[in-house]
Structure formats: structure tokens, C-alpha cells
Design an enzyme around this catalytic site. Sequence first.
Site, PDB file in Angstrom:
ATOM      1  N   HIS A  72      32.243 -39.080   6.956  1.00 32.02           N
ATOM      2  CA  HIS A  72      31.873 -37.988   7.860  1.00 32.02           C
ATOM      3  C   HIS A  72      32.510 -38.243   9.214  1.00 32.02           C
ATOM      4  CE1 HIS A  72      28.208 -35.787   5.963  1.00 32.02           C
ATOM      5  NE2 HIS A  72      29.127 -36.083   5.068  1.00 32.02           N
ATOM      6  N   TYR A 200      21.598 -31.971  13.359  1.00 34.59           N
ATOM      7  CA  TYR A 200      20.440 -32.408  14.143  1.00 34.59           C
ATOM      8  C   TYR A 200      19.957 -31.201  14.937  1.00 34.59           C
ATOM      9  CZ  TYR A 200      21.561 -37.331  13.226  1.00 34.59           C
ATOM     10  OH  TYR A 200      21.790 -38.548  12.615  1.00 34.59           O
ATOM     11  N   PRO A 292      14.575 -43.464  13.351  1.00 31.03           N
ATOM     12  CA  PRO A 292      15.738 -43.161  12.513  1.00 31.03           C
ATOM     13  C   PRO A 292      16.705 -42.151  13.115  1.00 31.03           C
ATOM     14  CG  PRO A 292      13.781 -42.065  11.668  1.00 31.03           C
ATOM     15  CD  PRO A 292      13.318 -42.952  12.780  1.00 31.03           C
ATOM     16  N   LYS A 296      20.379 -46.154  12.880  1.00 29.46           N
ATOM     17  CA  LYS A 296      20.738 -47.520  13.218  1.00 29.46           C
ATOM     18  C   LYS A 296      20.014 -48.596  12.401  1.00 29.46           C
ATOM     19  CE  LYS A 296      23.763 -46.606  16.240  1.00 29.46           C
ATOM     20  NZ  LYS A 296      24.704 -46.021  15.341  1.00 29.46           N
ATOM     21  N   TYR A 384      27.021 -43.545  18.117  1.00 26.63           N
ATOM     22  CA  TYR A 384      26.639 -43.112  16.780  1.00 26.63           C
ATOM     23  C   TYR A 384      27.443 -43.840  15.702  1.00 26.63           C
ATOM     24  CZ  TYR A 384      24.954 -39.919  13.152  1.00 26.63           C
ATOM     25  OH  TYR A 384      24.348 -39.391  12.037  1.00 26.63           O
TER      26      TYR A 384
END
Length: 389
Positions: A72, A200, A292, A296, A384
Site C-alpha cells: 500500500h 481513516y 491501534p 504500530k 506511518y
Amino acid sequence: MRTPVVIIGAGPAGLLLGQLLSRAGIDNILLERRSPDHVLGRIRAGILEAVTVEALERAGVAARLRAEGLPHHGIELSYAGERHRIDLQALSGRHVVVYGQTEVTRDLMAARHADGTPTVYEAEGVSLHDCDGSAPMVRYRKDGVTHEIACDYIAGCDGYHGVSRASVPASATRLFERVYPFGWLGVLAETPPVADELIYASHARGFALCSMRSRTRSRYYVQVPSSENVDDWSDARFWDELRSRLDPHAAQTLVTGPSIEKSIAPLRSFVCEPMRFGRLFLAGDAAHIVPPTGAKGLNLAASDVLYLSEGLIAQCRHGNASLLDAYSERCLRRVWKAERFSWWMTSLLHRFPDADAFSARIQQTELEYLMSSEAACRALAENYVGLPH
């Protein structure tokens, strides 16, 4: 029995450590209080940083990951009915891979079984002794018989509620914790993902996440109060709530179906310092927990294990203790940066029940700034995909 290293916990952290040590010629025994089926039944994370992929490659268990993992190169933020893409690859030069933690665990289990390395499942009453001395020992029961394992080092990879951290005197540690007033209600379904990349979503009704485990299996979450009961959520209620928090296009194209698994995960930030007590080394959730939101948890565990394996290999093979002595400090530098990012992502995207009007407007402004600033997006992308190891 005697072995150089005893590993407590057969989750991905313990299994990965065992595999790295075995490939370096260092014998180890792994103890797990649950059955293999129970361990594989845990539905957890699915976003792997480059450092985690590297660790699995070092362990020789990345073949299926390379074949089935989904690279991704970006994520999407949904706010005020619109989606904004964060191009991870362009902004950071790296990307993540979608590959479920269950599959990571399965691959590591298969490799350990193939090598014949000792693993004791359903080990009862595990206790750690003389961790701060020169002759540590682990005791456990199996089939009604008590066993003792003398060792040089113990790796505590048995999670937040495990025996490893509980074996350290309270006076020898400092704990940092924040418990959030909400959890994630998650559903796993055999349905195609609603989008090619993770979404998100920040919404007035609460946070939502559209994730996946493969091209045919989806994982979705909605924020719920920490007091919520999973039995009160039918599949239909969940899908309706998820749709209400998505942008119009995602809501319209969402494919629903019966849930394979449904659960509520509480959210907390937690760190135990230091991550070493004598000859006991804590790794993964035994030492730290992150919400979450930043993806991580598994990646921090893999990072810990890389540091710990390097230290144990240097000590056991070359008599060099410098990396073991630096283990806690090295890990915690990375842990706290991940804690900060996970806290920030959580604060940015969730609705807090005690937030006043000022806090709500600050959160709104932060989202608007993020969606309009390349510098802000670059900072998100850099964290990220995972900071350099």
C-alpha cells in the site's frame, strides 16, 4: 532441562525472536499458556512496516508474505464528506504492506515446527526465578508434571497481562499509562474491501476505519464507548453505523456480509521503563501498548525483537554484551516516538466525550490543516511507514 534462552509467549514477537535465534545457531525453548488454535484465533493488526518485513525476511519466513501481501503506497483520510489521499510513497519514499498478524503467526509457527525447535503449548503456572541473578530459571506445569528450565536469559514476549512483567518488582520499573474512554468495535467479513487503500474516517458520530486482510476479506472498525457490549451489536446495526460515518461514495459502494468475527478492543497507551530487569528482557506488548490508530503495535514488537536478537546473538556467540546492555535504551527511543504518533492520530480522529467547544474546534482545524499542508502530510507519512530502525 537447560537452554541459553527461554522465550515466554508464542505470539508473533516470541515466535519471531525464536526463529531469529535458531537461524543464528542459538538454542531456545518457547513456552505458551494457550493452545496453538487459540493463538491463531487472535484477530489483530495487519499493517507491516518495512522494518517488520525485513525482520521476517531475516527469519526466513517471508515467502508467503511476498506472494500474498498487498503493498500500500497511500492511505485516505475522510472528513466532512470528502476523502484526502496521503501518498506515503511520494512523501516518504517508503510504503507499508497489508498482511494479517494471524498469517505472520501462522508462517512463524510453521517454520518453528519444521525446524523441530522446542515449543510447549498449554504450559500452566509459568513462573520466573532469579531473573536478577546469575542463574535464572523458569518453572511450569504440563500434563500435571512440573518442569524446570535453567537458562542464561529470559525473553518476556507474553503480552500486557503476561507473567513476565508481573515478575519484575514494582520498585524496579516506572509505568506510564493513558486509558481512552472508548474502544474499537471490529468486524471481519468475507467481503471485498470498500477501497484499494485504508480509509481513516473522522465523523461527528465517531471514528471509523476501513481496512482489509486480503482482496476478498475486509476488516472494519467503528469507535464505541468503552462501556459498550459487543452482544448488543448485530451485523445489521454495525453496517448501518459504519455507513453513517463514511463519505457518500464509500457508503454507497460498501459491500456487507455476515461477520466472521466481532469484538471490541479497548484503547490505551502504556510504557514500562526500563525494558530489562537483570537477565529478563521485555518485548512487545509486555513492555508497551499503543492505540491501534497508528498501526504500530506489531511493528514495535518486531523492532524490539530485532534489537533483542542482535544483542543475544552478540552475547551468546561472541561474548559481547554491549548490545544487550543498550537494549532498553535503544527500544525506548523508538517506542516513545511511536507512542507520540499513535496518541496524535487517536486525538486527531476520535470524538472524546469530555471535549469542550474549544477542543472540538482545534481538532477540526488540525484536520483542515493536515489536508491542506504537504509538510503536515509528510510528517504523517514518515511516521506511518515507520521511522528508521
